[in-house]
Design an enzyme around this catalytic site. Structure first.
Site, PDB file in Angstrom:
ATOM      1  N   ARG A 186       0.836  -1.207   0.000  1.00 55.14           N
ATOM      2  CA  ARG A 186       0.000   0.000   0.000  1.00 55.14           C
ATOM      3  C   ARG A 186       0.873   1.261   0.000  1.00 55.14           C
ATOM      4  O   ARG A 186       0.967   1.968  -0.992  1.00 55.14           O
ATOM      5  CB  ARG A 186      -0.932  -0.019   1.232  1.00 55.14           C
ATOM      6  CG  ARG A 186      -2.148   0.921   1.119  1.00 55.14           C
ATOM      7  CD  ARG A 186      -1.858   2.377   1.389  1.00 55.14           C
ATOM      8  NE  ARG A 186      -1.315   2.644   2.714  1.00 55.14           N
ATOM      9  CZ  ARG A 186      -0.879   3.837   3.095  1.00 55.14           C
ATOM     10  NH1 ARG A 186      -0.915   4.866   2.265  1.00 55.14           N
ATOM     11  NH2 ARG A 186      -0.376   4.017   4.309  1.00 55.14           N
ATOM     12  N   ASP A 187       1.568   1.512   1.081  1.00 52.74           N
ATOM     13  CA  ASP A 187       2.351   2.739   1.212  1.00 52.74           C
ATOM     14  C   ASP A 187       3.491   2.768   0.193  1.00 52.74           C
ATOM     15  O   ASP A 187       3.864   3.831  -0.307  1.00 52.74           O
ATOM     16  CB  ASP A 187       2.912   2.832   2.633  1.00 52.74           C
ATOM     17  CG  ASP A 187       3.284   4.246   3.036  1.00 52.74           C
ATOM     18  OD1 ASP A 187       2.947   5.178   2.288  1.00 52.74           O
ATOM     19  OD2 ASP A 187       3.915   4.419   4.093  1.00 52.74           O
TER      20      ASP A 187
ATOM     21  N   HIS B 173       6.678   4.327  12.654  1.00 51.21           N
ATOM     22  CA  HIS B 173       6.660   4.282  11.182  1.00 51.21           C
ATOM     23  C   HIS B 173       7.691   5.312  10.724  1.00 51.21           C
ATOM     24  O   HIS B 173       7.408   6.508  10.688  1.00 51.21           O
ATOM     25  CB  HIS B 173       5.252   4.632  10.685  1.00 51.21           C
ATOM     26  CG  HIS B 173       5.084   4.579   9.199  1.00 51.21           C
ATOM     27  ND1 HIS B 173       4.127   3.799   8.599  1.00 51.21           N
ATOM     28  CD2 HIS B 173       5.740   5.208   8.187  1.00 51.21           C
ATOM     29  CE1 HIS B 173       4.196   3.963   7.271  1.00 51.21           C
ATOM     30  NE2 HIS B 173       5.171   4.827   7.016  1.00 51.21           N
TER      31      HIS B 173
ATOM     32  N   HIS C  97      10.614   6.956   8.176  1.00 55.62           N
ATOM     33  CA  HIS C  97      11.128   7.103   6.816  1.00 55.62           C
ATOM     34  C   HIS C  97      12.624   7.392   6.900  1.00 55.62           C
ATOM     35  O   HIS C  97      13.096   7.978   7.872  1.00 55.62           O
ATOM     36  CB  HIS C  97      10.390   8.222   6.087  1.00 55.62           C
ATOM     37  CG  HIS C  97       9.045   7.821   5.590  1.00 55.62           C
ATOM     38  ND1 HIS C  97       8.562   8.168   4.357  1.00 55.62           N
ATOM     39  CD2 HIS C  97       8.067   7.065   6.156  1.00 55.62           C
ATOM     40  CE1 HIS C  97       7.354   7.660   4.178  1.00 55.62           C
ATOM     41  NE2 HIS C  97       7.025   6.996   5.270  1.00 55.62           N
TER      42      HIS C  97
ATOM     43  N   CYS D 219       9.636   9.648  -0.680  1.00 55.59           N
ATOM     44  CA  CYS D 219       9.086  10.688   0.184  1.00 55.59           C
ATOM     45  C   CYS D 219       8.609  11.816  -0.718  1.00 55.59           C
ATOM     46  O   CYS D 219       9.417  12.433  -1.410  1.00 55.59           O
ATOM     47  CB  CYS D 219      10.141  11.200   1.150  1.00 55.59           C
ATOM     48  SG  CYS D 219       9.527  12.557   2.147  1.00 55.59           S
TER      49      CYS D 219
ATOM     50  N   ASN E 111      10.029   4.972   2.972  1.00 50.94           N
ATOM     51  CA  ASN E 111       9.933   4.010   4.075  1.00 50.94           C
ATOM     52  C   ASN E 111      11.245   3.266   4.315  1.00 50.94           C
ATOM     53  O   ASN E 111      11.944   2.907   3.380  1.00 50.94           O
ATOM     54  CB  ASN E 111       8.867   2.959   3.732  1.00 50.94           C
ATOM     55  CG  ASN E 111       7.489   3.548   3.668  1.00 50.94           C
ATOM     56  OD1 ASN E 111       6.986   4.057   4.656  1.00 50.94           O
ATOM     57  ND2 ASN E 111       6.861   3.490   2.498  1.00 50.94           N
TER      58      ASN E 111
END
Length: 315
Positions: A19-20, A211, A213, A244, A253
Site C-alpha cells: 500500500r504505502d 513508522h 522514513h 518521500c 519508508n
C-alpha cells in the site's frame, strides 16, 4: 528507561509495501504483480500486511484495484490484511472486501492537515467517528496513523505534546493501536524518544507503533531508540518501496529487510523469514523496474549469488 537487557523479546513488523510503497508509483502496477507480492509477504510470515487502500481512484489511481487484490490474495488464517480508509464510502468497500483492520489517519501538524486533508486535526478525527463505530460493529480492528509526528514540511518542528494530543483523540475514537509516523524522515533518536515518551503517557506503549522514513538516513537509529522505550511494533516497506513526496529523489519508508536484519541481530524474534522477504524485494523491484533501496537486501542477494558462483553484483 529500558536498557539493552530489556529490549522487547518479540517485535511485530507490519509490512506496508503493497500500500504505502506502491501507491506513489507513476506507472500502473499490474494486478497480478500486486497479488504475487502480497502472497510472497504472507508466506514470509508477516502477521499484518497493509494490502490496500479504499480511497478515491481519482486521487490515488494506483489503489483503484484494491478490492480485486483483496479478492485474489491467498490469506493466511493467522494474518491480518489491513487497508487505509478515508471515509464511510471507503469503509463499506473495505468491509465488503473482507479487510481485517482499517486504518484511519490524521496529522500532528495543523498546517499539514489543512494542506493534505483540507480541515483541522480535530475535524479530521471527528470525520472518522462513523468509521470507528462501523469497525467496532463489524469486529474489525481499528488503527490510527499520525503523519508528520517528528517534523512537518510546512510548519517545521512539531512539539511532542501536540503528537500526544492527537494520540489522545485517536484513543477516544476507539483505536486499538496507533502509529507515530516520521513522514519526512527528519527525526533523530532523541526526538523519537521524546515523542514516544509523551505518547506513552496517554496511551499504552505496547499499542504504539513506529513508522520511520529513511530520508535523512536515521530510520534504523530511530527504530532502535523507540525499541529502548519498549515499543514493539514497527512499519516497514519491502525493498524500501515508496518515495518521500516532500523531498525530491529521497527514499521513503525504511526497508523491511534492513529492519529484520537489525532485529534478528539483536536476538529479537519477529516470526518473519528474512530470506523470503529479500526474495520478495528482489521480485517486486524487478517487476516494477525500481532500484532496491534495502542495503541488507542487496548485500544478501550479492552474497547468495557469489556462493552459487554467479557474478556478485546484481543489477
Amino acid at each position: 528507561m529500558h536498557t539493552m537487557n530489556t529490549l522487547p523479546r518479540f517485535v511485530e513488523v507490519v509490512e506496508v509495501g503493497p500500500r504505502d510503497g506502491l501507491q506513489n508509483e507513476a506507472q500502473p502496477v499490474p494486478l497480478d504483480v500486486k497479488v504475487e507480492l502480497v502472497n510472497r509477504l504472507s508466506a514470509a510470515g508477516f502477521a499484518n500486511i497493509e494490502a490496500a487502500a479504499f480511497v478515491s481512484p481519482k486521487w490515488v489511481p494506483q489503489m483503484a484495484d484494491s478490492a480485486q487484490v483483496m479478492a485474489r490474495i491467498h490469506r493466511r488464517a493467522d494474518a491480518v490484511y489491513s487497508a487505509l480508509v478515508p471515509n464511510m464510502h471507503g469503509m463499506e468497500a473495505a468491509l465488503a472486501a473482507g479487510v481485517g483492520e482499517v486504518v484511519v489517519f490524521s496529522a500532528a501538524s495543523e498546517a499539514f492537515a489543512q494542506k493534505n486533508i483540507n480541515c483541522s486535526i480535530t475535524e479530521s478525527i471527528d470525520r472518522f467517528a462513523p468509521v470507528a463505530q462501523a469497525a467496532k460493529a463489524a469486529g474489525v480492528k481499528l488503527r490510527g496513523s499520525i503523519s508528520v509526528a517528528l517534523g512537518c514540511p510546512y510548519q517545521g518542528a512539531v512539539p511532542p505534546s501536540a503528537v500526544a494530543g492527537v494520540v489522545q483523540r485517536m484513543a477516544d475514537l476507539g483505536c486499538d493501536s496507533i502509529d507515530i509516523a516520521d513522514t519526512i524522515g527528519v527525526g533523530t533518536p532523541g526526538a523519537v524518544q521524546a515523542v514516544f515518551a509523551a505518547c506513552g503517557a496517554v496511551f499504552p506503549m505496547d499499542r504504539l507503533a513506529g513508522h520511520f522514513h529513511d530520508t535523512y538516513g536515521q530510520a534504523l537509529a530511530n527504530l532502535f531508540a523507540a525499541l529502548q522505550l519498549g515499543v514493539a511494533s514497527f512499519h516497514s516497506s519491502v525493498a524500501g518501496l515508496g518515495g518521500c513526496p516532500y523531498a525530491r529523489g529521497a527514499t521513503g519508508n525504511v526497508a523491511t529487510e534492513d529492519v529484520l536484519y537489525l532485529l534478528h541481530g539483536l536476538g529479537i524474534e519477529t516470526g518473519v523469514n528474512l530470506r523470503a522477504v529479500v526474495e520478495a524485494g528482489d521480485f517486486i523491484t524487478r517487476a516494477i523496474q525500481r532500484p532496491n533501496n534495502s542495503r541488507a537486501g542487496k548485500a544478501l542477494l550479492a552474497k547468495w549469488a557469489a556462493a552459487q558462483g554467479e557474478p556478485a553484483c546484481a543489477a
